[in-house]
Design a protein around this motif. Sequence first.
Motif, mmCIF file in Angstrom:
data_model
loop_
_atom_site.group_PDB
_atom_site.id
_atom_site.type_symbol
_atom_site.label_atom_id
_atom_site.label_comp_id
_atom_site.label_asym_id
_atom_site.label_seq_id
_atom_site.Cartn_x
_atom_site.Cartn_y
_atom_site.Cartn_z
ATOM 1 N N SER A 52 0.827 -1.208 0.000
ATOM 2 C CA SER A 52 0.000 0.000 0.000
ATOM 3 C C SER A 52 0.859 1.255 0.000
ATOM 4 O O SER A 52 0.583 2.220 -0.737
ATOM 5 C CB SER A 52 -0.927 -0.015 1.218
ATOM 6 O OG SER A 52 -1.643 1.182 1.303
ATOM 7 N N GLN A 53 1.904 1.266 0.795
ATOM 8 C CA GLN A 53 2.801 2.421 0.845
ATOM 9 C C GLN A 53 3.559 2.592 -0.466
ATOM 10 O O GLN A 53 3.769 3.712 -0.932
ATOM 11 C CB GLN A 53 3.778 2.283 2.013
ATOM 12 C CG GLN A 53 3.115 2.412 3.370
ATOM 13 C CD GLN A 53 4.044 2.028 4.508
ATOM 14 O OE1 GLN A 53 4.823 1.079 4.397
ATOM 15 N NE2 GLN A 53 3.950 2.764 5.612
ATOM 16 N N LEU A 54 3.967 1.473 -1.073
ATOM 17 C CA LEU A 54 4.642 1.532 -2.372
ATOM 18 C C LEU A 54 3.735 2.164 -3.418
ATOM 19 O O LEU A 54 4.160 3.032 -4.179
ATOM 20 C CB LEU A 54 5.028 0.126 -2.841
ATOM 21 C CG LEU A 54 6.382 -0.415 -2.453
ATOM 22 C CD1 LEU A 54 6.510 -1.864 -2.844
ATOM 23 C CD2 LEU A 54 7.488 0.390 -3.069
ATOM 24 N N LEU A 55 2.497 1.726 -3.451
ATOM 25 C CA LEU A 55 1.545 2.264 -4.427
ATOM 26 C C LEU A 55 1.280 3.747 -4.186
ATOM 27 O O LEU A 55 1.178 4.528 -5.139
ATOM 28 C CB LEU A 55 0.235 1.477 -4.384
ATOM 29 C CG LEU A 55 0.322 0.044 -4.896
ATOM 30 C CD1 LEU A 55 -0.982 -0.708 -4.615
ATOM 31 C CD2 LEU A 55 0.628 0.031 -6.387
ATOM 32 N N LYS A 56 1.198 4.136 -2.936
ATOM 33 C CA LYS A 56 0.972 5.544 -2.604
ATOM 34 C C LYS A 56 2.163 6.395 -3.045
ATOM 35 O O LYS A 56 1.995 7.461 -3.635
ATOM 36 C CB LYS A 56 0.743 5.699 -1.104
ATOM 37 C CG LYS A 56 0.251 7.084 -0.705
ATOM 38 C CD LYS A 56 -0.030 7.150 0.782
ATOM 39 C CE LYS A 56 -1.304 6.390 1.078
ATOM 40 N NZ LYS A 56 -1.750 6.548 2.472
ATOM 41 N N MET A 57 3.369 5.913 -2.781
ATOM 42 C CA MET A 57 4.567 6.653 -3.214
ATOM 43 C C MET A 57 4.651 6.727 -4.733
ATOM 44 O O MET A 57 5.001 7.764 -5.292
ATOM 45 C CB MET A 57 5.836 5.988 -2.674
ATOM 46 C CG MET A 57 6.160 6.340 -1.255
ATOM 47 S SD MET A 57 7.756 5.652 -0.746
ATOM 48 C CE MET A 57 8.899 6.741 -1.576
ATOM 49 N N ALA A 58 4.325 5.633 -5.390
ATOM 50 C CA ALA A 58 4.406 5.579 -6.853
ATOM 51 C C ALA A 58 3.434 6.553 -7.506
ATOM 52 O O ALA A 58 3.665 7.023 -8.620
ATOM 53 C CB ALA A 58 4.130 4.163 -7.345
ATOM 54 N N SER A 59 2.376 6.892 -6.815
ATOM 55 C CA SER A 59 1.363 7.794 -7.367
ATOM 56 C C SER A 59 1.767 9.260 -7.324
ATOM 57 O O SER A 59 0.998 10.124 -7.738
ATOM 58 C CB SER A 59 0.040 7.607 -6.614
ATOM 59 O OG SER A 59 -0.454 6.306 -6.844
ATOM 60 N N SER A 60 2.951 9.532 -6.841
ATOM 61 C CA SER A 60 3.450 10.907 -6.808
ATOM 62 C C SER A 60 3.473 11.471 -8.228
ATOM 63 O O SER A 60 3.660 10.737 -9.197
ATOM 64 C CB SER A 60 4.863 10.917 -6.221
ATOM 65 O OG SER A 60 5.457 12.166 -6.409
#
Length: 107
Positions: A52-60
Amino acid sequence: METKQLLDEIREINLAYLLLAQQLIREDKVAAMYRLGINQDVAELIEKLTTSQLLKMASSNSLLCRFRFNDALIAELLSGSNRDDNSAVSQSHAAILMAGQPAEAIT
């Protein structure tokens, strides 16, 4: 290129980069830190990220990865622009020059 398409492509690059970084760090942290140009604090942070954190960061909307050099010599060595040199020697020379640069922390 439309803004939405551009942001989608940035997200894809970010996700691929973060997944690769996390895999490299889990396999060999020291080698990963060298290859990624990051310090131990950043490596540990990436290693511990949940999906979830990876996906959130990737959405930058900004690229999370960047070129590790601002030096034309390194760019020429990596791209093979200097036709006089052996490719393996050029890549080794570029690796030596980049290894001498300090890892940068996210601030």
